[in-house]
Design a protein around this motif. Structure first.
Motif, PDB file in Angstrom:
ATOM      1  N   HIS A 205      15.164 -19.277  32.493  1.00 51.84           N
ATOM      2  CA  HIS A 205      14.739 -20.236  31.063  1.00 51.84           C
ATOM      3  C   HIS A 205      14.441 -20.983  31.156  1.00 51.84           C
ATOM      4  O   HIS A 205      15.536 -21.511  30.201  1.00 51.84           O
TER       5      HIS A 205
ATOM      6  N   SER B  38      26.041 -15.747  20.666  1.00 53.88           N
ATOM      7  CA  SER B  38      25.809 -16.527  20.274  1.00 53.88           C
ATOM      8  C   SER B  38      26.563 -17.878  20.169  1.00 53.88           C
ATOM      9  O   SER B  38      25.456 -19.092  19.687  1.00 53.88           O
TER      10      SER B  38
ATOM     11  N   GLN C  14      21.503 -26.616  25.264  1.00 50.77           N
ATOM     12  CA  GLN C  14      20.578 -26.191  25.049  1.00 50.77           C
ATOM     13  C   GLN C  14      20.086 -25.022  26.335  1.00 50.77           C
ATOM     14  O   GLN C  14      19.321 -23.988  26.065  1.00 50.77           O
ATOM     15  N   SER C  15      20.248 -25.219  27.562  1.00 48.74           N
ATOM     16  CA  SER C  15      19.624 -24.204  28.827  1.00 48.74           C
ATOM     17  C   SER C  15      19.915 -22.850  28.541  1.00 48.74           C
ATOM     18  O   SER C  15      19.494 -21.799  28.897  1.00 48.74           O
TER      19      SER C  15
ATOM     20  N   SER D 193      24.311 -19.960  33.057  1.00 49.57           N
ATOM     21  CA  SER D 193      22.920 -19.532  32.402  1.00 49.57           C
ATOM     22  C   SER D 193      22.606 -18.276  32.707  1.00 49.57           C
ATOM     23  O   SER D 193      23.070 -17.406  32.692  1.00 49.57           O
TER      24      SER D 193
ATOM     25  N   GLU E  25      21.035 -21.954  25.662  1.00 52.61           N
ATOM     26  CA  GLU E  25      20.628 -21.642  23.663  1.00 52.61           C
ATOM     27  C   GLU E  25      18.977 -20.752  24.873  1.00 52.61           C
ATOM     28  O   GLU E  25      18.978 -19.718  24.710  1.00 52.61           O
ATOM     29  N   ASP E  26      17.996 -21.881  25.714  1.00 47.84           N
ATOM     30  CA  ASP E  26      16.730 -21.066  26.305  1.00 47.84           C
ATOM     31  C   ASP E  26      17.248 -20.096  26.733  1.00 47.84           C
ATOM     32  O   ASP E  26      16.572 -18.510  27.056  1.00 47.84           O
ATOM     33  N   SER E  27      18.601 -19.625  27.721  1.00 49.37           N
ATOM     34  CA  SER E  27      18.144 -18.070  28.238  1.00 49.37           C
ATOM     35  C   SER E  27      18.518 -17.327  27.046  1.00 49.37           C
ATOM     36  O   SER E  27      18.633 -15.745  27.787  1.00 49.37           O
ATOM     37  N   LEU E  28      19.200 -17.466  26.554  1.00 44.27           N
ATOM     38  CA  LEU E  28      19.405 -15.643  25.035  1.00 44.27           C
ATOM     39  C   LEU E  28      18.748 -15.980  23.932  1.00 44.27           C
ATOM     40  O   LEU E  28      18.795 -14.758  24.036  1.00 44.27           O
ATOM     41  N   ARG E  29      17.850 -16.981  24.655  1.00 49.83           N
ATOM     42  CA  ARG E  29      16.848 -16.653  22.831  1.00 49.83           C
ATOM     43  C   ARG E  29      16.195 -15.800  22.887  1.00 49.83           C
ATOM     44  O   ARG E  29      15.294 -15.551  23.834  1.00 49.83           O
ATOM     45  N   GLY E  30      15.981 -15.118  21.925  1.00 52.57           N
ATOM     46  CA  GLY E  30      14.993 -13.674  21.318  1.00 52.57           C
ATOM     47  C   GLY E  30      16.091 -12.622  21.684  1.00 52.57           C
ATOM     48  O   GLY E  30      15.131 -11.431  22.140  1.00 52.57           O
ATOM     49  N   ARG E  31      16.873 -12.828  22.601  1.00 47.77           N
ATOM     50  CA  ARG E  31      17.791 -11.662  23.260  1.00 47.77           C
ATOM     51  C   ARG E  31      18.817 -10.929  23.147  1.00 47.77           C
ATOM     52  O   ARG E  31      19.313  -9.537  23.270  1.00 47.77           O
TER      53      ARG E  31
END
Ligand code: M6R
Length: 612
Positions: A396, A442, A265-266, A411, A268-274
C-alpha cells in the motif's frame, strides 16, 4: 524492462500512446518505437534510439493520424541498441506489426525454418520471428489474425507480453501474455492494453489482468480473453486506487528524492489498521483465511531479488529471533536452480515491489509445484506474484517510480515485522514483547521524519567524500543487510564501487583493501553487537581508513574514533534497519547528483526485471 502500450478506440491514438509510454519511462529502456494506423490501414511509423523525447522529435510535423496503434520502449536483450532493432516489428508484407516484452527462447530455430520458407528479416531481435511466424501460419492456412495468433503462440517457447495488429483487420488488437505482465485498461468505447498500470491511469482505473498463456481480442467496444486452445476465459475487472499524484515529482528534482522523503507516509500506509498494540499483535487481512495453516508452519523461505532480498534478510533475523521459526532468506535467481528440498510445514514468502520480478515469480512457481504454501509481500495490486501466491500482504505505498528502490524497502521491513508479530504471537512470543514491538513500530514513521531532517548534513558528507572511488559498508546482525543495501544504492545510481559486508567478515579478507583512499560507512548502534562494531572501527582506523559511523543519538564514545558521525534515534534493534537505511539512501542520492548523473534512470537498469 520493455514497456508496451496499445490503443484502440475513437480518439487519436498518438497522444494516448505517447503519454502512456512516457509514464513507463521509469522502468528503464534504451530505444523506442511507435506505430499508428488510420481507418484506411495507412501506417505511420517512427523509431529512435535513446529517450522518448527523441521519438517525439521525429514525429513532430508528421501526420500520425489514426485511432489504433502500438508503442514500445525497448531494453535490449537480443541485438544491439539500434533503430532497426527497436519495436514495432513486422512481417515481410508489412501488414502484421507487433511489440513484445520477454525473450523467445527458440527464436533461432524458428528463424532458420522461416528463412528457408523465404522470409526476409530486418532486425537481429528474437521478437521479429513472431511476426513472420504469424504471417506464415495465416498464409498457409488462410486464417485471420485472431485465428493465427494462438497457433503461433503454441510454437513459441519463452516469455512474452505481446500486442499485435494487422492493418488489413481494422481496430483489432491481439494481446497475449506468458510470464511478462500485460493488462487491459477498460474504457468507454476504447480500450488500452499495457505492460504496467502506470500507462493507463490517466484514462481509466478499471483493469483486467491477463494470465499466462492467455490472449485477448481487443476492439474499441469490447474485449474477450481466451486460453491457447481458444476457449473463452472469464475475467474480473479490478479498480486501481493509486493516487495519480504519486506518479508526479511534485516539486522534487527526482522521483528518488521524493520517494525517500515520502517514507514517513508510506510507512504509515503500510502499517495502517494492522497494529493491535493492546493485544501485542498484528492484523493482516490477507492472511486471515489461512491463519490456522500458518500456525502449523515449521520453516519459512523468504525470497526476493536486489533490495527485496536484503529486506528478506532482515526478515530472516526477525522471524528467527521473535517468532522462532527457522527462516532462510533466498535470492530469487538462485532458489529455483539450487533444487531446494521442501519439507512438510514449509512456506515461501515472495517479496517484490513490482510483483513481476521473473526470478522471484519462478521461485513461487517452483514452491507451488511442490505443494508448498506461498505468500506474497507485494506492492503492485493484481501483479503476477500477488495473483499467483496463495495469500499475502499488500504494501500500500503507491507506485514506486525511481529505479532505485527506497520506500519499498522500508515498507517491506515494516511488513516483515508485522508478520513476525503475527506468527510470533501464534507461537511463544509473549504479550509484553508483542506490545513492545507493536508500540515501537507505531512510532517508526515519526522517527523516520527525524532522520530525514538531517538531509543537509548527509548532503555535506556526500560532498566531502565525493572524490572517493571505493566504499565499504559494514553492519552486523540486523544491519548487515542494510550495509549491503547501502552499497547497492551507491553502486546503482552513482556507478561507484561499493561493497556491503557483515562487519565480522572484514577480518577474513576485505580489510586488505583498507587504506586512506578507501572509506567505510559503519552501522554501529548501541545494540547487542555495539562493542564488536566499535572494534571494527578501530581496526579500520589503525589502517588509516576513514570512517563515517551511523550511531545512536547521544553516543559520545563513537565521536572520538569515527571521522564523521550521523546520529539516529533509538528504537528496537529489529526495527533499526528502517531508520538506518535512510541516511544511506540520501548519501547515494546526493553522491549521484554531485556526479551529474541521471538518478531516476541509471544506466543499464530497469525498474522491473521481467526476464531471467
Ligand atoms: O520489484 P522487485 O521488488 O521484485 O524488484 C527487485 C529488484 O529488482 C529491485 O529491488 C532492484 O534491486 C532495485 N533496483 C534496487 O534499487
Amino acid at each position: 524492462m520493455c514497456g508496451i502500450v496499445g490503443y484502440v478506440g475513437k480518439r487519436e491514438a498518438l497522444p494516448i500512446l505517447l503519454d502512456g509510454i512516457k509514464n513507463l519511462e521509469y522502468r528503464g529502456y534504451d530505444s523506442a518505437g511507435i506505430l499508428v494506423v488510420d481507418s484506411k490501414g495507412k501506417l505511420s511509423l517512427a523509431k529512435s534510439v535513446g529517450k522518448i523525447s527523441n521519438l517525439e522529435k521525429k514525429i513532430t510535423n508528421q501526420n500520425f493520424s489514426g485511432s489504433w496503434g502500438i508503442v514500445h520502449s525497448r531494453w535490449a536483450t537480443h541485438g544491439g541498441v539500434t533503430e532497426a532493432n527497436a519495436h514495432p516489428h513486422c512481417d515481410c508484407s508489412k501488414n502484421i506489426w507487433l511489440v513484445h516484452n520477454g525473450i523467445i527462447e527458440n527464436f533461432q530455430e524458428l528463424k532458420e525454418a522461416l528463412l528457408k520458407r523465404g522470409h526476409h528479416f530486418r532486425s537481429q531481435t528474437d521478437t521479429e520471428v513472431i511476426a513472420h511466424l504469424i504471417e506464415e501460419i495465416k498464409k498457409e492456412k488462410g486464417l485471420s489474425l485472431k485465428e493465427a495468433v494462438p497457433l503461433a503462440l503454441k510454437k513459441i517457447q519463452g516469455t512474452y507480453g505481446l500486442v499485435i495488429l494487422d492493418r488489413r483487420e481494422p481496430h483489432l488488437l491481439v494481446a497475449a501474455r506468458n510470464f511478462s505482465p500485460l493488462l487491459i485498461g477498460v474504457g468507454n468505447q476504447e480500450n488500452i492494453v499495457a505492460s504496467d498500470v502506470a500507462a493507463i491511469l490517466s484514462h481509466t482505473r478499471k483493469v483486467v489482468y491477463l494470465n499466462d498463456r492467455e490472449y485477448a481480442l481487443i476492439t474499441p467496444q469490447d474485449f474477450e480473453i481466451f486460453n491457447l486452445d481458444s476457449q473463452p476465459i472469464s475475467w474480473r475487472v479490478q479498480e486501481i486506487d493509486w493516487d495519480l499524484k504519486a506518479a508526479k515529482k511534485e516539486g522534487f528534482p527526482h522521483f528518488m528524492l521524493k520517494e525517500i522523503f515520502s517514507q514517513p507516509q508510506s510507512l504509515e500506509d503500510s502499517l495502517r489498521g494492522r497494529l493491535l498494540i493492546e493485544e501485542g499483535n498484528a492484523k493482516l487481512g490477507g492472511l486471515e483465511r489461512i491463519k490456522e495453516t500458518l500456525r502449523k508452519i515449521n520453516r519459512l523461505y523468504l525470497v526476493g531479488c536486489g533490495t527485496a532480498y536484503f529486506a528478506a534478510k532482515v526478515g530472516e533475523y526477525m522471524l528467527e529471533e521473535y517468532a522462532q521459526i527457522p527462516t532462510k532468506a533466498e535470492i530469487g535467481s538462485e532458489f529455483r536452480y539450487k533444487k531446494p528440498v521442501f519439507l512438510k510445514g514449509d512456506a515461501l514468502v515472495a517479496i517484490s515491489q513490482s510483483g513481476e520480478t521473473a526470478d522471484t515469480l519462478a521461485a513461487v512457481r517452483e514452491a507451488k509445484e511442490k505443494g508448498v504454501l506461498t505468500l506474497g509481500i507485494v506492492n503492485v495490486v493484481g501483479s503476477s506474484i500477488a495473483r499467483q501466491t496463495d495469500a499475502g500482504v499488500y504494501q500500500h505505498i503507491g507506485p514506486e517510480i525511481s529505479v532505485a528502490s527506497t520506500k519499498a524497502f522500508t515498507s517491506q521491513i515494516a511488513i516483515l515485522a508485522l508478520l513476525t508479530l503475527f506468527l510470533g504471537r501464534q507461537r511463544n512470543l509473549s504479550l509484553v514483547m508483542g506490545k513492545r514491538i507493536a508500540q515501537e513500530l507505531s512510532k517508526i514513521p515519526s522517527l523516520v521524519k527525524k532522520v530525514l531532517s538531517q538531509a543537509d548534513l548527509i548532503k555535506n558528507l556526500a560532498n566531502k567524500y565525493a572524490g572517493y572511488k571505493n566504499f565499504l559498508f559494514l553492519g552486523r546482525k540486523y544491519n548487515f543487510p542494510v550495509a549491503c543495501e547501502g552499497a547497492l544504492k551507491l553502486k546503482e545510481i552513482s556507478y561507484v564501487h561499493a561493497e556491503g559486508i557483515g562487519s565480522g567478515e572484514m577480518k577474513h579478507g576485505t580489510i586488505a583493501m583498507i587504506d586512506k583512499n578507501f572509506p567505510s560507512i559503519v552501522l554501529a548502534f548501541q545494540d547487542s553487537v555495539y562493542e564488536k562494531n566499535l572494534s571494527n572501527i578501530q581496526e579500520i582506523k589503525a589502517r588509516q581508513g576513514k570512517v563515517i559511523a551511523l550511531a545512536t543519538q547521544g553516543d559520545k564514545k563513537i565521536k572520538k574514533i569515527a571521522d564523521d558521525v550521523i546520529y539516529l534515534p533509538k528504537t528496537l534493534e529489529m526495527l533499526m534497519p528502517i531508520l538506518a537505511v535512510i541516511p544511506l539512501q540520501l548519501f547515494a542520492y546526493y553522491f549521484a547528483v554531485l556526479k551529474g548523473l541521471d538518478v531516476d534512470h541509471p544506466r543499464n537498469l530497469a525498474k522491473s526485471v521481467t526476464v531471467e
